[in-house]
Design a protein around this motif. Structure first.
Motif, PDB file in Angstrom:
ATOM      1  N   GLN A 192      -7.689   8.649  18.237  1.00  0.00           N
ATOM      2  CA  GLN A 192      -7.038   8.757  16.798  1.00  0.00           C
ATOM      3  C   GLN A 192      -6.639   7.659  16.159  1.00  0.00           C
ATOM      4  OE1 GLN A 192      -9.717  11.172  15.614  1.00  0.00           O
ATOM      5  NE2 GLN A 192      -7.977  13.078  14.781  1.00  0.00           N
ATOM      6  N   SER A 193      -5.644   7.570  17.197  1.00  0.00           N
ATOM      7  CA  SER A 193      -4.887   6.422  16.762  1.00  0.00           C
ATOM      8  C   SER A 193      -5.731   5.176  16.551  1.00  0.00           C
ATOM      9  CB  SER A 193      -3.373   6.829  17.577  1.00  0.00           C
ATOM     10  OG  SER A 193      -3.437   5.960  18.824  1.00  0.00           O
ATOM     11  N   ASN A 194      -6.056   4.381  17.976  1.00  0.00           N
ATOM     12  CA  ASN A 194      -6.641   3.857  17.816  1.00  0.00           C
ATOM     13  C   ASN A 194      -7.875   3.651  16.608  1.00  0.00           C
ATOM     14  OD1 ASN A 194      -5.323   2.861  20.003  1.00  0.00           O
ATOM     15  ND2 ASN A 194      -7.273   4.161  21.280  1.00  0.00           N
ATOM     16  N   TYR A 195      -8.490   5.002  16.276  1.00  0.00           N
ATOM     17  CA  TYR A 195      -9.450   4.650  15.189  1.00  0.00           C
ATOM     18  C   TYR A 195      -8.283   4.270  13.693  1.00  0.00           C
ATOM     19  CZ  TYR A 195     -13.027   6.981  16.982  1.00  0.00           C
ATOM     20  OH  TYR A 195     -14.675   7.269  17.652  1.00  0.00           O
ATOM     21  N   TYR A 196      -6.838   4.737  13.212  1.00  0.00           N
ATOM     22  CA  TYR A 196      -6.216   4.486  12.180  1.00  0.00           C
ATOM     23  C   TYR A 196      -6.007   3.094  12.270  1.00  0.00           C
ATOM     24  CZ  TYR A 196      -2.490   4.878   8.943  1.00  0.00           C
ATOM     25  OH  TYR A 196      -1.286   4.584   8.451  1.00  0.00           O
ATOM     26  N   ASN A 197      -5.524   3.038  13.537  1.00  0.00           N
ATOM     27  CA  ASN A 197      -5.254   1.051  13.663  1.00  0.00           C
ATOM     28  C   ASN A 197      -6.612   0.566  12.954  1.00  0.00           C
ATOM     29  OD1 ASN A 197      -2.835   2.102  15.062  1.00  0.00           O
ATOM     30  ND2 ASN A 197      -3.110   1.760  16.527  1.00  0.00           N
ATOM     31  N   ASP A 198      -7.093   0.544  13.147  1.00  0.00           N
ATOM     32  CA  ASP A 198      -8.326  -0.119  13.119  1.00  0.00           C
ATOM     33  C   ASP A 198      -8.492   0.007  11.798  1.00  0.00           C
ATOM     34  OD1 ASP A 198      -9.729  -0.908  15.243  1.00  0.00           O
ATOM     35  OD2 ASP A 198     -11.130   0.663  15.724  1.00  0.00           O
ATOM     36  N   TYR A 199      -8.651   0.879  10.574  1.00  0.00           N
ATOM     37  CA  TYR A 199      -8.564   0.995   9.754  1.00  0.00           C
ATOM     38  C   TYR A 199      -7.489   0.209   8.885  1.00  0.00           C
ATOM     39  CZ  TYR A 199      -6.927   3.576   5.547  1.00  0.00           C
ATOM     40  OH  TYR A 199      -6.563   3.365   3.946  1.00  0.00           O
ATOM     41  N   GLN A 200      -6.169  -0.092   8.904  1.00  0.00           N
ATOM     42  CA  GLN A 200      -5.172  -0.957   8.805  1.00  0.00           C
ATOM     43  C   GLN A 200      -5.627  -2.355   8.760  1.00  0.00           C
ATOM     44  OE1 GLN A 200      -1.934  -0.084   7.273  1.00  0.00           O
ATOM     45  NE2 GLN A 200      -2.856   1.819   7.070  1.00  0.00           N
ATOM     46  N   ARG A 201      -5.849  -2.237  10.208  1.00  0.00           N
ATOM     47  CA  ARG A 201      -6.630  -3.590   9.954  1.00  0.00           C
ATOM     48  C   ARG A 201      -7.327  -3.931   9.624  1.00  0.00           C
ATOM     49  NH1 ARG A 201      -8.787  -2.872  14.891  1.00  0.00           N
ATOM     50  NH2 ARG A 201     -10.110  -4.880  15.036  1.00  0.00           N
ATOM     51  N   SER A 202      -8.468  -3.051   9.253  1.00  0.00           N
ATOM     52  CA  SER A 202      -9.763  -3.670   7.426  1.00  0.00           C
ATOM     53  C   SER A 202      -9.181  -3.723   6.417  1.00  0.00           C
ATOM     54  CB  SER A 202     -10.458  -2.536   7.312  1.00  0.00           C
ATOM     55  OG  SER A 202      -9.707  -1.082   7.174  1.00  0.00           O
ATOM     56  N   ILE A 203      -7.911  -3.507   6.173  1.00  0.00           N
ATOM     57  CA  ILE A 203      -6.899  -3.537   5.313  1.00  0.00           C
ATOM     58  C   ILE A 203      -6.042  -5.049   5.044  1.00  0.00           C
ATOM     59  CG2 ILE A 203      -5.286  -2.882   3.666  1.00  0.00           C
ATOM     60  CD1 ILE A 203      -5.980   0.174   4.605  1.00  0.00           C
ATOM     61  N   THR A 204      -5.549  -5.087   6.348  1.00  0.00           N
ATOM     62  CA  THR A 204      -4.629  -6.184   6.379  1.00  0.00           C
ATOM     63  C   THR A 204      -5.147  -7.478   6.822  1.00  0.00           C
ATOM     64  OG1 THR A 204      -3.989  -5.200   8.386  1.00  0.00           O
ATOM     65  CG2 THR A 204      -2.232  -4.430   7.054  1.00  0.00           C
ATOM     66  N   ASP A 205      -5.794  -7.252   7.233  1.00  0.00           N
ATOM     67  CA  ASP A 205      -6.661  -8.060   8.544  1.00  0.00           C
ATOM     68  C   ASP A 205      -7.768  -9.130   6.466  1.00  0.00           C
ATOM     69  OD1 ASP A 205      -6.162  -8.088  10.523  1.00  0.00           O
ATOM     70  OD2 ASP A 205      -8.910  -7.428  11.213  1.00  0.00           O
ATOM     71  N   ILE A 206      -7.126  -8.654   5.601  1.00  0.00           N
ATOM     72  CA  ILE A 206      -7.879  -9.543   4.629  1.00  0.00           C
ATOM     73  C   ILE A 206      -7.081  -9.715   3.173  1.00  0.00           C
ATOM     74  CG2 ILE A 206      -9.933  -9.471   2.209  1.00  0.00           C
ATOM     75  CD1 ILE A 206     -12.040  -8.173   4.773  1.00  0.00           C
ATOM     76  N   ASN A 207      -6.826 -10.690   2.725  1.00  0.00           N
ATOM     77  CA  ASN A 207      -6.431 -10.896   1.837  1.00  0.00           C
ATOM     78  C   ASN A 207      -7.630 -10.435   0.339  1.00  0.00           C
ATOM     79  OD1 ASN A 207      -4.928 -12.113  -0.800  1.00  0.00           O
ATOM     80  ND2 ASN A 207      -4.860 -13.949   0.173  1.00  0.00           N
TER      81      ASN A 207
END
Length: 152
Positions: free
Chosen positions: A20-35
């Motif tokens: 679950q936390s891996n999925y959440y980390n991907d979710y967070q990256r989908s937000i933070t990886d883009i300006n």
């Protein structure tokens, strides 16, 4: 017997929460990886669209709020997030967004990489390089080079 069942339960719970936390980390990256400010500027988005994107990005501020929604099917966040983003941007601007920020790939696929997907990708990549090697060997023979086109 009880200890064995308790151990199995704890291992299952730990591995599930880890996944679950891996999925959440991907979710967070989908937000933070883009300006997102540059997305708004590049795509000439309206104030309303910019506000909707900001609300989308701050919808789940922590793991617990995200997990309440996606506890049963954690991978669903990708489709939910990017269909909502497509709704906000519209089809044309969403296509531009994918082209600029995900090299034309669907963002759902970008964040859907699992071990099996990676193995499939590696297999396809190996096949591609083998075909390239055969092609170059064939080209070198036709050009009259004396070697088989060995790769240095």
């Amino acid at each position: 017997m009880k200890k064995l069942l308790l151990t199995a339960f704890l291992i299952g719970t730990f591995s599930m929460s880890y996944a679950q936390s891996n999925y959440y980390n991907d979710y967070q990256r989908s937000i933070t990886d883009i300006n997102w400010q540059s997305v708004v500027a590049d795509l000439l988005l309206s104030t309303t669209q910019a506000n909707q994107i900001n609300n989308l990005n701050s919808r789940y501020r922590d793991y617990n709020t995200w997990n309440k929604v996606y506890v049963v099917e954690p991978g669903r966040w990708r489709n939910d997030r990017y269909s909502e983003l497509e709704r906000i941007l519209g089809r044309e601007k969403y296509a531009q967004f994918k082209k600029r920020y995900y090299r034309g790939q669907n963002p759902v696929i970008v964040y859907n990489v699992s071990k099996n997907d990676y193995k499939k990708y590696r297999k396809q990549q190996d096949k591609y390089y083998k075909n390239q090697e055969k092609y170059y060997k064939k080209q070198n023979k036709h050009r009259g080079h004396g070697h088989d086109g060995d790769w240095d």
